[in-house]
Motif scaffolding. Structure first.
Motif, PDB file in Angstrom:
ATOM      1  N   ARG A 103      -8.091  13.939   9.585  1.00  0.00           N
ATOM      2  CA  ARG A 103      -9.522  14.257   9.729  1.00  0.00           C
ATOM      3  C   ARG A 103     -10.392  13.493   8.748  1.00  0.00           C
ATOM      4  O   ARG A 103     -11.582  13.291   8.978  1.00  0.00           O
ATOM      5  CB  ARG A 103      -9.729  15.759   9.526  1.00  0.00           C
ATOM      6  CG  ARG A 103      -9.108  16.523  10.670  1.00  0.00           C
ATOM      7  CD  ARG A 103      -9.082  18.005  10.442  1.00  0.00           C
ATOM      8  NE  ARG A 103      -9.009  18.651  11.729  1.00  0.00           N
ATOM      9  CZ  ARG A 103     -10.025  19.292  12.293  1.00  0.00           C
ATOM     10  NH1 ARG A 103     -11.174  19.393  11.688  1.00  0.00           N
ATOM     11  NH2 ARG A 103      -9.879  19.849  13.474  1.00  0.00           N
ATOM     12  N   VAL A 104      -9.805  13.097   7.618  1.00  0.00           N
ATOM     13  CA  VAL A 104     -10.543  12.326   6.609  1.00  0.00           C
ATOM     14  C   VAL A 104      -9.573  11.329   5.990  1.00  0.00           C
ATOM     15  O   VAL A 104      -8.382  11.632   5.823  1.00  0.00           O
ATOM     16  CB  VAL A 104     -11.090  13.253   5.483  1.00  0.00           C
ATOM     17  CG1 VAL A 104     -11.859  12.457   4.445  1.00  0.00           C
ATOM     18  CG2 VAL A 104     -11.985  14.353   6.046  1.00  0.00           C
ATOM     19  N   LEU A 105     -10.089  10.145   5.663  1.00  0.00           N
ATOM     20  CA  LEU A 105      -9.268   9.132   4.974  1.00  0.00           C
ATOM     21  C   LEU A 105      -9.895   8.843   3.613  1.00  0.00           C
ATOM     22  O   LEU A 105     -11.121   8.689   3.505  1.00  0.00           O
ATOM     23  CB  LEU A 105      -9.225   7.849   5.818  1.00  0.00           C
ATOM     24  CG  LEU A 105      -8.579   6.617   5.177  1.00  0.00           C
ATOM     25  CD1 LEU A 105      -7.078   6.844   4.930  1.00  0.00           C
ATOM     26  CD2 LEU A 105      -8.776   5.376   6.051  1.00  0.00           C
ATOM     27  N   ILE A 106      -9.029   8.771   2.590  1.00  0.00           N
ATOM     28  CA  ILE A 106      -9.485   8.392   1.245  1.00  0.00           C
ATOM     29  C   ILE A 106      -8.825   7.061   0.884  1.00  0.00           C
ATOM     30  O   ILE A 106      -7.620   6.893   1.089  1.00  0.00           O
ATOM     31  CB  ILE A 106      -9.065   9.465   0.200  1.00  0.00           C
ATOM     32  CG1 ILE A 106      -9.750  10.804   0.506  1.00  0.00           C
ATOM     33  CG2 ILE A 106      -9.401   9.001  -1.208  1.00  0.00           C
ATOM     34  CD1 ILE A 106      -9.231  11.965  -0.338  1.00  0.00           C
ATOM     35  N   ALA A 153      -1.987   0.442   8.957  1.00  0.00           N
ATOM     36  CA  ALA A 153      -2.243   1.833   8.537  1.00  0.00           C
ATOM     37  C   ALA A 153      -3.534   2.363   9.182  1.00  0.00           C
ATOM     38  O   ALA A 153      -3.613   3.540   9.548  1.00  0.00           O
ATOM     39  CB  ALA A 153      -2.338   1.912   7.015  1.00  0.00           C
ATOM     40  N   LEU A 154      -4.532   1.496   9.337  1.00  0.00           N
ATOM     41  CA  LEU A 154      -5.789   1.939   9.966  1.00  0.00           C
ATOM     42  C   LEU A 154      -5.584   2.213  11.453  1.00  0.00           C
ATOM     43  O   LEU A 154      -6.129   3.168  12.003  1.00  0.00           O
ATOM     44  CB  LEU A 154      -6.894   0.894   9.752  1.00  0.00           C
ATOM     45  CG  LEU A 154      -7.344   0.696   8.296  1.00  0.00           C
ATOM     46  CD1 LEU A 154      -8.367  -0.428   8.202  1.00  0.00           C
ATOM     47  CD2 LEU A 154      -7.931   1.985   7.712  1.00  0.00           C
ATOM     48  N   ASP A 155      -4.752   1.371  12.110  1.00  0.00           N
ATOM     49  CA  ASP A 155      -4.433   1.632  13.523  1.00  0.00           C
ATOM     50  C   ASP A 155      -3.702   2.967  13.657  1.00  0.00           C
ATOM     51  O   ASP A 155      -3.997   3.758  14.556  1.00  0.00           O
ATOM     52  CB  ASP A 155      -3.543   0.504  14.090  1.00  0.00           C
ATOM     53  CG  ASP A 155      -4.355  -0.752  14.390  1.00  0.00           C
ATOM     54  OD1 ASP A 155      -5.594  -0.658  14.455  1.00  0.00           O
ATOM     55  OD2 ASP A 155      -3.752  -1.825  14.553  1.00  0.00           O
ATOM     56  N   ASP A 156      -2.735   3.202  12.757  1.00  0.00           N
ATOM     57  CA  ASP A 156      -1.993   4.472  12.799  1.00  0.00           C
ATOM     58  C   ASP A 156      -2.946   5.651  12.586  1.00  0.00           C
ATOM     59  O   ASP A 156      -2.842   6.683  13.255  1.00  0.00           O
ATOM     60  CB  ASP A 156      -0.898   4.498  11.716  1.00  0.00           C
ATOM     61  CG  ASP A 156       0.236   3.520  12.033  1.00  0.00           C
ATOM     62  OD1 ASP A 156       0.280   3.012  13.170  1.00  0.00           O
ATOM     63  OD2 ASP A 156       1.057   3.259  11.127  1.00  0.00           O
ATOM     64  N   THR A 157      -3.859   5.483  11.645  1.00  0.00           N
ATOM     65  CA  THR A 157      -4.826   6.545  11.351  1.00  0.00           C
ATOM     66  C   THR A 157      -5.686   6.847  12.581  1.00  0.00           C
ATOM     67  O   THR A 157      -5.899   8.016  12.941  1.00  0.00           O
ATOM     68  CB  THR A 157      -5.750   6.125  10.173  1.00  0.00           C
ATOM     69  OG1 THR A 157      -4.928   5.866   9.041  1.00  0.00           O
ATOM     70  CG2 THR A 157      -6.760   7.197   9.832  1.00  0.00           C
ATOM     71  N   ALA A 164      -5.648  11.879   4.843  1.00  0.00           N
ATOM     72  CA  ALA A 164      -4.798  10.717   4.571  1.00  0.00           C
ATOM     73  C   ALA A 164      -5.307  10.021   3.310  1.00  0.00           C
ATOM     74  O   ALA A 164      -6.519   9.916   3.096  1.00  0.00           O
ATOM     75  CB  ALA A 164      -4.840   9.749   5.750  1.00  0.00           C
ATOM     76  N   THR A 165      -4.371   9.593   2.479  1.00  0.00           N
ATOM     77  CA  THR A 165      -4.742   8.816   1.285  1.00  0.00           C
ATOM     78  C   THR A 165      -4.048   7.469   1.353  1.00  0.00           C
ATOM     79  O   THR A 165      -2.819   7.401   1.472  1.00  0.00           O
ATOM     80  CB  THR A 165      -4.331   9.564  -0.009  1.00  0.00           C
ATOM     81  OG1 THR A 165      -4.935  10.863   0.014  1.00  0.00           O
ATOM     82  CG2 THR A 165      -4.800   8.815  -1.244  1.00  0.00           C
ATOM     83  N   ILE A 194       0.862  -1.185   0.000  1.00  0.00           N
ATOM     84  CA  ILE A 194       0.000   0.000   0.000  1.00  0.00           C
ATOM     85  C   ILE A 194       0.901   1.239   0.000  1.00  0.00           C
ATOM     86  O   ILE A 194       2.087   1.145   0.328  1.00  0.00           O
ATOM     87  CB  ILE A 194      -0.933   0.065   1.237  1.00  0.00           C
ATOM     88  CG1 ILE A 194      -0.128   0.104   2.545  1.00  0.00           C
ATOM     89  CG2 ILE A 194      -1.919  -1.091   1.257  1.00  0.00           C
ATOM     90  CD1 ILE A 194      -0.981   0.382   3.786  1.00  0.00           C
ATOM     91  N   LEU A 195       0.309   2.375  -0.360  1.00  0.00           N
ATOM     92  CA  LEU A 195       0.974   3.668  -0.168  1.00  0.00           C
ATOM     93  C   LEU A 195       0.120   4.416   0.837  1.00  0.00           C
ATOM     94  O   LEU A 195      -1.112   4.307   0.816  1.00  0.00           O
ATOM     95  CB  LEU A 195       1.025   4.463  -1.477  1.00  0.00           C
ATOM     96  CG  LEU A 195       1.697   3.799  -2.678  1.00  0.00           C
ATOM     97  CD1 LEU A 195       1.458   4.622  -3.934  1.00  0.00           C
ATOM     98  CD2 LEU A 195       3.188   3.633  -2.422  1.00  0.00           C
ATOM     99  N   PHE A 196       0.772   5.166   1.716  1.00  0.00           N
ATOM    100  CA  PHE A 196       0.002   5.876   2.738  1.00  0.00           C
ATOM    101  C   PHE A 196       0.602   7.258   2.916  1.00  0.00           C
ATOM    102  O   PHE A 196       1.771   7.395   3.286  1.00  0.00           O
ATOM    103  CB  PHE A 196       0.060   5.094   4.052  1.00  0.00           C
ATOM    104  CG  PHE A 196      -0.834   5.674   5.120  1.00  0.00           C
ATOM    105  CD1 PHE A 196      -2.208   5.612   4.995  1.00  0.00           C
ATOM    106  CD2 PHE A 196      -0.295   6.286   6.237  1.00  0.00           C
ATOM    107  CE1 PHE A 196      -3.039   6.148   5.965  1.00  0.00           C
ATOM    108  CE2 PHE A 196      -1.120   6.826   7.220  1.00  0.00           C
ATOM    109  CZ  PHE A 196      -2.497   6.753   7.080  1.00  0.00           C
ATOM    110  N   THR A 197      -0.168   8.296   2.584  1.00  0.00           N
ATOM    111  CA  THR A 197       0.333   9.665   2.714  1.00  0.00           C
ATOM    112  C   THR A 197      -0.667  10.502   3.507  1.00  0.00           C
ATOM    113  O   THR A 197      -1.872  10.211   3.496  1.00  0.00           O
ATOM    114  CB  THR A 197       0.516  10.330   1.327  1.00  0.00           C
ATOM    115  OG1 THR A 197      -0.738  10.285   0.643  1.00  0.00           O
ATOM    116  CG2 THR A 197       1.569   9.626   0.488  1.00  0.00           C
TER     117      THR A 197
END
Ligand code: CO8
Length: 260
Positions: free
Chosen positions: A50-53, A39-43, A15-16, A6-9
């Motif tokens: 504030r928003v995840l895409i 990544a979801l735990d980090d988010t 967050a995307t 995955i890529l996570f920025t």
């Protein structure tokens, strides 16, 4: 954790997360699900997000389902473990307190459709296709599709999709209420970001309360749902953001929410 699948920025509170196995049309294997869970735990623990895409790498696919190469090696016990792992990560996604938007850029099949269905809403590219083709593999949707799809589009339409395994194009998904909006492929991310920015500028506490109120209310009777809403409303009123929002209105200025 360094991600390979995955890529996570994160930029300006948005967050995307991009599924990134384009050679396999971003199919979900065990390693990708582990990275997604991380990544979801980090988010969930990052106050700034504030928003995840969610979207997919490449022009062709969001997620083409579970990785069939890996799936084909499973016996019944491994299949159950894999299904439970997928369900757990998708439940984690649905349980995120912040809003989550799926930007479906191509194929969303099987586990890919199920991933998108666990987001708060779906935007799609004109070239996207949705489907639950598992029946053609001699299996059934295993990441929540038999449960979330009928709740969203009704049992009759969900049964037609699941029994036939046929893909539907974005325009049809829009018509039956599976997706909220459809854009030209090159406009999808910018339009999704635009909505994400609008949402990100709102109060974090009220967004969380609205999401929880809607999600919990969907599974209970109306009277219980109204109780849930009243409780959430009261909690919101105690937040600094509520004070700021109402004061800004009375002072005829734009509210600046701090997420408290
Ligand atoms: N898994 C692994 N590899 C895949 C997958 C997949 N799901 N989908 C595509 N690929 C690979 C192809 O094998 C191909 O690889 P290669 O180039 O090495 O041959 C590459 O991606 C490109 O794919 P195609 O050449 O097939 O591209 P096309 O444009 O011709 O077709 C399709 C695109 C229509 C998307 C086609 O690839 C397809 O039908 N893919 C499979 C879709 C599918 O059936 N998905 C459902 C999987 S089952 C599932 O998700 C269940 C979830 C719950 C499981 C829980 C129980 C354990």
């Amino acid at each position: 954790m360094a991600y390979e699948n995955i890529l996570f920025t994160v930029e300006d509170g948005i967050a995307t997360l991009t599924f990134n196995r384009p050679k396999a049309l971003n199919a979900l294997n065990g390693a990708l699900l582990d990275e997604l869970a991380q990544a979801l735990d980090d988010t969930a623990q990052n106050e700034d997000i504030r928003v995840l895409i969610l979207t997919g790498a490449g022009e062709k696919s969001f997620v083409a389902g579970a990785d069939i190469t890996e799936l084909a090696t499973f016996g019944p016990l491994q299949a159950k473990f894999f299904a439970q792992k997928g369900q757990a990560v998708i439940s984690k996604l649905q349980a995120l307190a912040i809003p989550v938007i799926a930007a479906v850029n191509g194929f969303a099949l099987g586990g890919g459709s199920e991933m998108a269905l666990a987001c708060d809403f779906i935007y799609a590219s004109e070239s996207a296709n949705f489907g639950l083709p598992e029946i053609g593999l001699g299996i059934i949707p295993g990441f929540g599709g038999t449960q979330r799809l009928p709740r969203l589009i009704g049992a009759n339409r969900a049964k037609e999709m699941i029994f036939t395994g046929k893909m539907i194009p974005a325009a049809e998904a829009l018509e039956i209420g599976m997706v909220n909006k459809v854009f030209a492929p090159q406009a999808l991310m910018e339009e999704t970001l635009k909505t994400a920015r609008t949402i990100a500028a709102k109060g974090k506490a009220s967004l969380r309360a609205a999401k929880q109120s809607i999600n919990r209310g969907l599974n209970v009777d109306l009277a219980t749902g109204l109780d849930i809403e009243a409780e959430a409303f009261a909690l919101c009123m105690a937040s600094e953001d509520a004070k700021e929002g109402t004061t800004a209105f009375l002072e005829k200025r734009k509210a600046v929410f701090k997420g408290r």
